[in-house]
Design an enzyme around this catalytic site. Sequence first.
Site, PDB file in Angstrom:
ATOM      1  N   CYS A  65       2.874   7.710   5.511  1.00  0.00           N
ATOM      2  CA  CYS A  65       2.811   6.462   5.175  1.00  0.00           C
ATOM      3  C   CYS A  65       1.726   6.090   4.027  1.00  0.00           C
ATOM      4  O   CYS A  65       2.008   5.524   3.285  1.00  0.00           O
ATOM      5  CB  CYS A  65       2.970   5.631   6.391  1.00  0.00           C
ATOM      6  SG  CYS A  65       3.164   3.949   6.178  1.00  0.00           S
ATOM      7  N   CYS A  66       0.606   6.311   4.578  1.00  0.00           N
ATOM      8  CA  CYS A  66      -0.641   6.295   3.888  1.00  0.00           C
ATOM      9  C   CYS A  66      -0.542   6.974   2.465  1.00  0.00           C
ATOM     10  O   CYS A  66      -0.978   6.451   1.631  1.00  0.00           O
ATOM     11  CB  CYS A  66      -2.038   6.549   4.369  1.00  0.00           C
ATOM     12  SG  CYS A  66      -2.647   5.586   5.692  1.00  0.00           S
ATOM     13  N   CYS A  75      -3.839  -2.391   7.343  1.00  0.00           N
ATOM     14  CA  CYS A  75      -2.333  -2.909   7.333  1.00  0.00           C
ATOM     15  C   CYS A  75      -2.297  -3.173   8.917  1.00  0.00           C
ATOM     16  O   CYS A  75      -2.760  -2.590   9.643  1.00  0.00           O
ATOM     17  CB  CYS A  75      -1.384  -1.776   7.134  1.00  0.00           C
ATOM     18  SG  CYS A  75      -1.761  -1.093   5.452  1.00  0.00           S
ATOM     19  N   CYS A  84      -1.354  -1.154  12.063  1.00  0.00           N
ATOM     20  CA  CYS A  84      -2.302  -0.095  12.006  1.00  0.00           C
ATOM     21  C   CYS A  84      -3.942  -0.433  12.380  1.00  0.00           C
ATOM     22  O   CYS A  84      -4.553   0.144  12.324  1.00  0.00           O
ATOM     23  CB  CYS A  84      -2.394   1.068  11.001  1.00  0.00           C
ATOM     24  SG  CYS A  84      -0.804   1.739  10.618  1.00  0.00           S
ATOM     25  N   CYS A 124      -7.403   6.576   5.751  1.00  0.00           N
ATOM     26  CA  CYS A 124      -6.108   6.602   5.128  1.00  0.00           C
ATOM     27  C   CYS A 124      -5.925   7.893   4.075  1.00  0.00           C
ATOM     28  O   CYS A 124      -4.980   8.189   3.667  1.00  0.00           O
ATOM     29  CB  CYS A 124      -5.862   5.204   4.432  1.00  0.00           C
ATOM     30  SG  CYS A 124      -7.222   4.880   3.359  1.00  0.00           S
TER      31      CYS A 124
HETATM   32 FE1  SF4 Z   1       1.247   2.613   6.600  1.00  0.00          FE
HETATM   33 FE2  SF4 Z   1      -0.543   2.132   8.400  1.00  0.00          FE
HETATM   34 FE3  SF4 Z   1      -1.333   3.560   6.327  1.00  0.00          FE
HETATM   35 FE4  SF4 Z   1      -0.794   1.050   6.188  1.00  0.00          FE
HETATM   36  S1  SF4 Z   1      -2.563   2.065   7.239  1.00  0.00           S
HETATM   37  S2  SF4 Z   1       0.080   2.771   4.755  1.00  0.00           S
HETATM   38  S3  SF4 Z   1       0.990   0.753   7.373  1.00  0.00           S
HETATM   39  S4  SF4 Z   1       0.207   4.396   7.904  1.00  0.00           S
END
Ligand code: SF4
Length: 242
Positions: free
Chosen positions: A122-123, A205, A208, A231
Amino acid sequence: MTLPPPSREALTALSNCLEEHSPQEILAWAVKIYGERLAMATAFGAEGCVLLDMLAQLGPLAKLPFIFNLETGYQFPETLALRERIQERYGLTVHFVRPKETVEQMEARFGGPIYHTNPDECCRLRKIVPLRKVLKDFDAWVSAIRRDQTPDRAQAGIVEWDSKFGLVKISPLANWTREDVWAYIRTHNVPYNPLHDRGYPSIGCWPCTRPVREGEDERAGRWAGFQKTECGLHSRRTVRSS
Ligand code: SF4
């Protein structure tokens, strides 16, 4: 004009020299050297707000760097509102840099959100890939990291070659502490995220980030329950970025 990449030795010597200089002096130096070839990332954390305040003090020079925020689509409403307050206060534009896919498109592709099943991916998709895309147009970027935040960041130079993204990385607050940052915010009445007053020392975010408990590390609320403290933007391990 694109500047040729400096040698690692020259950057190390420069970084050592800049250790003795204030963040304001480092920022002023960076803007004068790189001008429009300088990018500045901000997640609107306390450190980022300090750097934006310092940048604004440079007067017209403050308009030269490209200031941006990685808008993952998962930022807190308070963070997005802070962007508006900062733009208004300083007359600076903080551009959104967004991933190729919207949150809805990505979640549809994966059959739902992946921030709790595969936060690294996701990151990568929502931060690292867009960052790589934007930084390819610049010679140097400014980050708001402090060395005492994570083990990875402990090795950060004031100035160093960022091999992950292929440009110079400048961290004017590398040798500041959390206390230094908050003293600056109070003294200069810098706008900051109200979540800091609700138990969130470090804000990313919303899926998280949780508030920290008494005695916990300031980043304990980030990716809680995962073996993850970064991240990937500032970690020194290689992350696939395409
Ligand atoms: Fe995705 Fe969490 Fe990374 Fe944001 S911090 S990009 S929601 S995994």
